[in-house]
Structure formats: C-alpha cells, structure tokens
Scaffold this active site. Structure first.
Site, PDB file in Angstrom:
ATOM      1  N   LYS A  38      -8.376 -34.876  15.306  1.00 40.26           N
ATOM      2  CA  LYS A  38      -8.764 -34.904  16.714  1.00 40.26           C
ATOM      3  C   LYS A  38      -8.991 -33.468  17.164  1.00 40.26           C
ATOM      4  O   LYS A  38      -8.115 -32.610  17.011  1.00 40.26           O
ATOM      5  CB  LYS A  38      -7.643 -35.550  17.536  1.00 40.26           C
ATOM      6  CG  LYS A  38      -8.008 -35.735  18.999  1.00 40.26           C
ATOM      7  CD  LYS A  38      -6.923 -36.468  19.742  1.00 40.26           C
ATOM      8  CE  LYS A  38      -5.815 -35.574  20.230  1.00 40.26           C
ATOM      9  NZ  LYS A  38      -6.199 -34.532  21.186  1.00 40.26           N
ATOM     10  N   ASP A  57     -11.914 -35.196  21.469  1.00 44.08           N
ATOM     11  CA  ASP A  57     -11.074 -35.596  22.615  1.00 44.08           C
ATOM     12  C   ASP A  57     -11.270 -34.618  23.770  1.00 44.08           C
ATOM     13  O   ASP A  57     -10.448 -33.745  24.017  1.00 44.08           O
ATOM     14  CB  ASP A  57      -9.606 -35.609  22.137  1.00 44.08           C
ATOM     15  CG  ASP A  57      -8.626 -35.952  23.246  1.00 44.08           C
ATOM     16  OD1 ASP A  57      -9.026 -36.613  24.217  1.00 44.08           O
ATOM     17  OD2 ASP A  57      -7.448 -35.554  23.123  1.00 44.08           O
ATOM     18  N   LYS A 101     -12.197 -35.849  26.893  1.00 43.48           N
ATOM     19  CA  LYS A 101     -11.848 -36.608  28.106  1.00 43.48           C
ATOM     20  C   LYS A 101     -12.797 -36.304  29.261  1.00 43.48           C
ATOM     21  O   LYS A 101     -12.395 -35.807  30.312  1.00 43.48           O
ATOM     22  CB  LYS A 101     -10.414 -36.295  28.551  1.00 43.48           C
ATOM     23  CG  LYS A 101      -9.355 -36.593  27.511  1.00 43.48           C
ATOM     24  CD  LYS A 101      -7.956 -36.371  28.083  1.00 43.48           C
ATOM     25  CE  LYS A 101      -6.865 -36.585  27.071  1.00 43.48           C
ATOM     26  NZ  LYS A 101      -6.814 -35.595  25.990  1.00 43.48           N
ATOM     27  N   ASP A 125     -16.567 -36.782  35.180  1.00 37.45           N
ATOM     28  CA  ASP A 125     -17.498 -36.075  36.071  1.00 37.45           C
ATOM     29  C   ASP A 125     -18.438 -37.124  36.661  1.00 37.45           C
ATOM     30  O   ASP A 125     -18.207 -38.335  36.484  1.00 37.45           O
ATOM     31  CB  ASP A 125     -18.260 -35.015  35.239  1.00 37.45           C
ATOM     32  CG  ASP A 125     -18.695 -33.816  36.083  1.00 37.45           C
ATOM     33  OD1 ASP A 125     -19.229 -34.042  37.191  1.00 37.45           O
ATOM     34  OD2 ASP A 125     -18.511 -32.674  35.631  1.00 37.45           O
ATOM     35  N   THR A 150      -0.262 -39.928  28.662  1.00 33.97           N
ATOM     36  CA  THR A 150       1.122 -40.213  28.250  1.00 33.97           C
ATOM     37  C   THR A 150       2.091 -39.163  28.796  1.00 33.97           C
ATOM     38  O   THR A 150       3.301 -39.328  28.711  1.00 33.97           O
ATOM     39  CB  THR A 150       1.239 -40.293  26.709  1.00 33.97           C
ATOM     40  OG1 THR A 150       0.454 -39.251  26.135  1.00 33.97           O
ATOM     41  CG2 THR A 150       0.750 -41.626  26.193  1.00 33.97           C
ATOM     42  N   ARG A 173       1.921 -32.022  17.668  1.00 33.37           N
ATOM     43  CA  ARG A 173       2.989 -31.083  17.309  1.00 33.37           C
ATOM     44  C   ARG A 173       3.982 -31.574  16.260  1.00 33.37           C
ATOM     45  O   ARG A 173       4.403 -30.757  15.412  1.00 33.37           O
ATOM     46  CB  ARG A 173       3.695 -30.620  18.595  1.00 33.37           C
ATOM     47  CG  ARG A 173       2.799 -29.691  19.425  1.00 33.37           C
ATOM     48  CD  ARG A 173       3.240 -29.587  20.866  1.00 33.37           C
ATOM     49  NE  ARG A 173       3.009 -30.841  21.601  1.00 33.37           N
ATOM     50  CZ  ARG A 173       3.176 -30.990  22.895  1.00 33.37           C
ATOM     51  NH1 ARG A 173       3.587 -29.966  23.621  1.00 33.37           N
ATOM     52  NH2 ARG A 173       2.940 -32.150  23.487  1.00 33.37           N
TER      53      ARG A 173
HETATM   54  O1  C5P Z   1       1.556 -32.681  20.273  1.00 32.35           O
HETATM   55  P1  C5P Z   1       1.383 -34.102  20.719  1.00 32.35           P
HETATM   56  O2  C5P Z   1       1.690 -35.107  19.635  1.00 32.35           O
HETATM   57  O3  C5P Z   1       2.103 -34.387  22.012  1.00 32.35           O
HETATM   58  O4  C5P Z   1      -0.177 -34.206  20.990  1.00 32.35           O
HETATM   59  C1  C5P Z   1      -0.783 -35.322  21.564  1.00 32.35           C
HETATM   60  C2  C5P Z   1      -2.250 -35.110  21.587  1.00 32.35           C
HETATM   61  O5  C5P Z   1      -2.853 -36.246  22.171  1.00 32.35           O
HETATM   62  C3  C5P Z   1      -2.703 -33.901  22.400  1.00 32.35           C
HETATM   63  O6  C5P Z   1      -3.834 -33.343  21.720  1.00 32.35           O
HETATM   64  C4  C5P Z   1      -3.146 -34.476  23.728  1.00 32.35           C
HETATM   65  O7  C5P Z   1      -4.199 -33.757  24.299  1.00 32.35           O
HETATM   66  C5  C5P Z   1      -3.610 -35.866  23.324  1.00 32.35           C
HETATM   67  N1  C5P Z   1      -3.516 -36.910  24.343  1.00 32.35           N
HETATM   68  C6  C5P Z   1      -2.341 -37.279  24.947  1.00 32.35           C
HETATM   69  N2  C5P Z   1      -2.316 -38.250  25.910  1.00 32.35           N
HETATM   70  C7  C5P Z   1      -3.439 -38.892  26.242  1.00 32.35           C
HETATM   71  C8  C5P Z   1      -4.633 -38.544  25.624  1.00 32.35           C
HETATM   72  C9  C5P Z   1      -4.637 -37.553  24.655  1.00 32.35           C
HETATM   73  O8  C5P Z   1      -1.289 -36.726  24.612  1.00 32.35           O
HETATM   74  N3  C5P Z   1      -3.404 -39.879  27.119  1.00 32.35           N
END
Ligand code: C5P
Length: 225
Positions: free
Chosen positions: A32, A58, A60, A63, A116, A200
C-alpha cells in the site's frame, strides 16, 4: 493468504520502500502506497513496486466530483490495482469516481467509511460505517475500508462479494499508536475481511519478514478454526 495481506509502505524514500519490498518478498502479495511515499516518490516508485507486487494507492481522494474523477483516471493510467476515495465525499462524488474508474477494469475502487483512528464511540462508528458502505455500494463502488468490527454487518447488508479492507491490525502486546478500533489478524479473517492492511507492526518490527509471516500464520490458523 499472502494475497490478502497488504503492507503499508509508510516510509519516506524509495530506497526504504524498495528495501522493505525486497525483504518481504513473497511473504506479502500487496503493498500500500500512501500519502507520504507518493508525495515524496510519485509514479516512478509505483511502477517499481508494480514489477513484483500488487499496489493499493491509498490517497483517499476527497474533493469535488470532477477533481476526484480526474485523479481516479490518473491512478488508472498508473496501473494500480486498488485506489480509494472517502465515502464522506457524497453520492455524486462516488458516482463520478465509479465512472472514471470504469475503463480500468483491473483496478478496484473502494471507499473509506470511518477512519480506524477516529475517536467516535464504537457503536456510532459502526452505524456510520454501515450507512456509508450502503451509499458507496449504491453508487457502484466495489467495497470499503473499515475496521474489523464493522465487517460482519457490512457483509451481511451489502453481500459477501462487497470487498472489505481492514486496517487497524495489531497483535500480541503491540502498541495501538494512533489506531482506535483494532483487531488481530485472526479476528479479521474470522470476521470475513478480504484484505488486511498492516503498517507499523511489520515495517517497524526488528525483522519485517518474520512479523509478516507471523501475521500470515495467524490468518491461516483462523481459517482452519
Ligand atoms: O501502522 P498501521 O498498521 O496503523 O498503518 C495502517 C495504515 O492503514 C496506514 O497507512 C493508514 O494510512 C491506513 N489506513 C488506516 N485507516 C483507514 C484507512 C487507511 O489506518 N481507515
């Protein structure tokens, strides 16, 4: 299972992204590419990652309909496998995005329901996520980004074929960081999530490949349950 695991390349340079790609190799099927990396390294990096893996761009988009449609068209020309918009952009914007994505039949267009990381109460988030999923589906969108906690209700309302992509994945004693509505890989699979997005917990792990394989194992074991 590697086809259902998406690793978020939340790093700042192409060199870091390519090192992670090489280390993770066949342990994951998707990468991603989000805001930071795309702003820094752009289409060239997308093309490099596409050589070996599927790419979820990703960004998002959120606009006015015309601007989002143009961005979707550019994403389609890049050859990405998945791209997303914010469902909160409304029906007209979603419909414009669907129309712009139509010529790119290999690109899945999905909509973010509620981040989330959003701090709204879980029950409220679930209701808003479901409402936005229904709206997105009515506009022709193929699926949504939602938390694991919302997957079952969305699948039951929108059907099993409506794609769910779930970030907010944590396991063991991992820190939640900025995430709020989290679940582990096994729970995500059991809930029926189609794709798990992990950032992460894998890319910051001492050994990224080991962490990815650990997530895969939990996903596999959950299927066997
Ligand atoms: O590091 P972590 O596992 O929290 O990363 C989650 C990834 O998913 C990040 O790149 C974040 O931008 C993306 N994301 C998210 N929640 C969403 C959509 C995308 O955490 N609703």
């Amino acid at each position: 299972m590697h086809d259902r695991l998406m690793v978020a390349l939340d790093v700042s340079t192409a060199a870091q992204a390519l090192a992670l790609r090489d280390e993770l190799g066949d342990a994951v099927g998707w990468f991603k590419i989000g805001l930071r990396l795309f702003v820094a390294e752009g289409p060239q990096l997308v093309a490099r990652i596409k050589e070996s893996h599927k790419v979820f761009l990703d960004l998002k988009f959120h606009d006015i309909p015309n601007t989002v449609a143009q961005a979707i068209e550019s994403a389609g020309q890049l050859g990405v496998d998945m791209v997303n918009v914010h469902a909160a952009g409304g029906t007209e914007m979603l419909a414009a995005a669907v129309k712009a994505a139509a010529p790119f039949s290999n690109m899945q267009l999905i909509a973010v329901t509620v981040l989330t990381s959003d701090s709204m109460p879980k029950e409220q988030a679930a209701a808003v996520a479901l409402e936005r999923a229904v709206m997105a589906q009515a506009a022709g969108i193929a699926g949504v980004v939602c938390s694991v906690h919302e997957v079952a209700a969305i699948k039951s309302r929108c059907g099993g074929g409506f794609i769910t992509v779930t970030p907010g994945i944590r396991w063991g004693d991992q820190s939640l960081q900025d995430q709020k509505r989290v679940a582990d890989p096994a729970a995500a699979i059991q809930a029926g999530a189609d794709y798990l997005v992990v950032g992460r917990p894998i890319i910051k792990a001492p050994k990224a490949r080991v962490a990815a394989l650990q997530a895969q194992k939990m996903m596999h074991d959950a299927i066997r349950l």
